[in-house]
Write a protein that holds these residues in place. Structure first.
Motif, PDB file in Angstrom:
ATOM      1  N   CYS A  39       0.840  -1.200   0.000  1.00 53.04           N
ATOM      2  CA  CYS A  39       0.000   0.000   0.000  1.00 53.04           C
ATOM      3  C   CYS A  39       0.873   1.247   0.000  1.00 53.04           C
ATOM      4  N   ALA A  40       0.367   2.308  -0.614  1.00 52.09           N
ATOM      5  CA  ALA A  40       1.070   3.587  -0.619  1.00 52.09           C
ATOM      6  C   ALA A  40       0.062   4.722  -0.737  1.00 52.09           C
ATOM      7  N   VAL A  41       0.423   5.861  -0.169  1.00 54.04           N
ATOM      8  CA  VAL A  41      -0.342   7.091  -0.347  1.00 54.04           C
ATOM      9  C   VAL A  41       0.524   8.036  -1.163  1.00 54.04           C
ATOM     10  N   LEU A  42      -0.049   8.553  -2.247  1.00 54.39           N
ATOM     11  CA  LEU A  42       0.656   9.477  -3.139  1.00 54.39           C
ATOM     12  C   LEU A  42       0.022  10.858  -3.028  1.00 54.39           C
ATOM     13  N   ASN A  43       0.857  11.889  -3.058  1.00 58.44           N
ATOM     14  CA  ASN A  43       0.314  13.245  -2.995  1.00 58.44           C
ATOM     15  C   ASN A  43      -0.214  13.685  -4.355  1.00 58.44           C
ATOM     16  N   GLN A  44      -0.659  14.925  -4.431  1.00 59.76           N
ATOM     17  CA  GLN A  44      -1.273  15.424  -5.661  1.00 59.76           C
ATOM     18  C   GLN A  44      -0.289  15.531  -6.821  1.00 59.76           C
ATOM     19  N   TYR A  45       1.006  15.371  -6.535  1.00 56.30           N
ATOM     20  CA  TYR A  45       2.026  15.407  -7.578  1.00 56.30           C
ATOM     21  C   TYR A  45       2.486  13.994  -7.982  1.00 56.30           C
ATOM     22  N   GLY A  46       1.847  12.982  -7.409  1.00 55.46           N
ATOM     23  CA  GLY A  46       2.188  11.605  -7.734  1.00 55.46           C
ATOM     24  C   GLY A  46       3.381  11.055  -6.973  1.00 55.46           C
ATOM     25  N   ARG A  47       3.845  11.787  -5.972  1.00 53.96           N
ATOM     26  CA  ARG A  47       4.987  11.334  -5.174  1.00 53.96           C
ATOM     27  C   ARG A  47       4.498  10.514  -3.979  1.00 53.96           C
ATOM     28  N   THR A  48       5.165   9.400  -3.715  1.00 55.23           N
ATOM     29  CA  THR A  48       4.825   8.564  -2.567  1.00 55.23           C
ATOM     30  C   THR A  48       5.237   9.278  -1.295  1.00 55.23           C
ATOM     31  N   ILE A  49       4.278   9.439  -0.366  1.00 57.04           N
ATOM     32  CA  ILE A  49       4.611  10.089   0.902  1.00 57.04           C
ATOM     33  C   ILE A  49       4.704   9.092   2.043  1.00 57.04           C
ATOM     34  N   VAL A  50       4.082   7.919   1.881  1.00 55.97           N
ATOM     35  CA  VAL A  50       4.193   6.850   2.881  1.00 55.97           C
ATOM     36  C   VAL A  50       3.817   5.540   2.198  1.00 55.97           C
ATOM     37  N   SER A  51       4.471   4.448   2.624  1.00 57.71           N
ATOM     38  CA  SER A  51       4.141   3.152   2.028  1.00 57.71           C
ATOM     39  C   SER A  51       4.370   2.032   3.039  1.00 57.71           C
ATOM     40  N   ASP A  52       3.763   0.899   2.763  1.00 59.75           N
ATOM     41  CA  ASP A  52       3.909  -0.329   3.571  1.00 59.75           C
ATOM     42  C   ASP A  52       4.109  -1.463   2.571  1.00 59.75           C
ATOM     43  N   THR A  53       5.323  -2.003   2.529  1.00 56.34           N
ATOM     44  CA  THR A  53       5.645  -3.028   1.538  1.00 56.34           C
ATOM     45  C   THR A  53       6.172  -4.308   2.184  1.00 56.34           C
ATOM     46  N   ASP A  54       5.720  -4.581   3.410  1.00 59.05           N
ATOM     47  CA  ASP A  54       6.168  -5.817   4.055  1.00 59.05           C
ATOM     48  C   ASP A  54       5.468  -7.021   3.424  1.00 59.05           C
TER      49      ASP A  54
END
Length: 75
Positions: A24-39
């Motif tokens: 899972c990831a949250v991307l800002n309005q510019y398409g940049r990942t600001i937080v993710s969970d990749t376990d």
């Protein structure tokens, strides 16, 4: 999924059915990942600080080869 966050704390939870790994990831309005969970689980917890209010994108990727039903909570 797209959602609006106001300034302050953001929280997203994603709980799968246990069949596969979900990333899972949250991307800002510019398409940049600001937080993710990749376990290696299908349970994501994303806590982050929203510096600028706006529309954010929640990206969920099923890493398995079968379906995974999941529930998302956004606060």
């Amino acid at each position: 999924y797209e959602t609006v966050f106001t300034r302050g704390r953001g929280h997203v939870e994603d709980r799968g059915d246990g069949d596969t790994d979900l990333d899972c990831a949250v991307l800002n309005q510019y398409g940049r990942t600001i937080v993710s969970d990749t376990d290696d689980t299908d349970y994501c917890i994303l806590d982050f600080t929203v510096v600028r209010a706006g529309t954010f994108t929640l990206k969920i990727v099923n890493q398995g080869n079968v379906r995974n039903r999941y529930t998302v909570v956004i606060r």
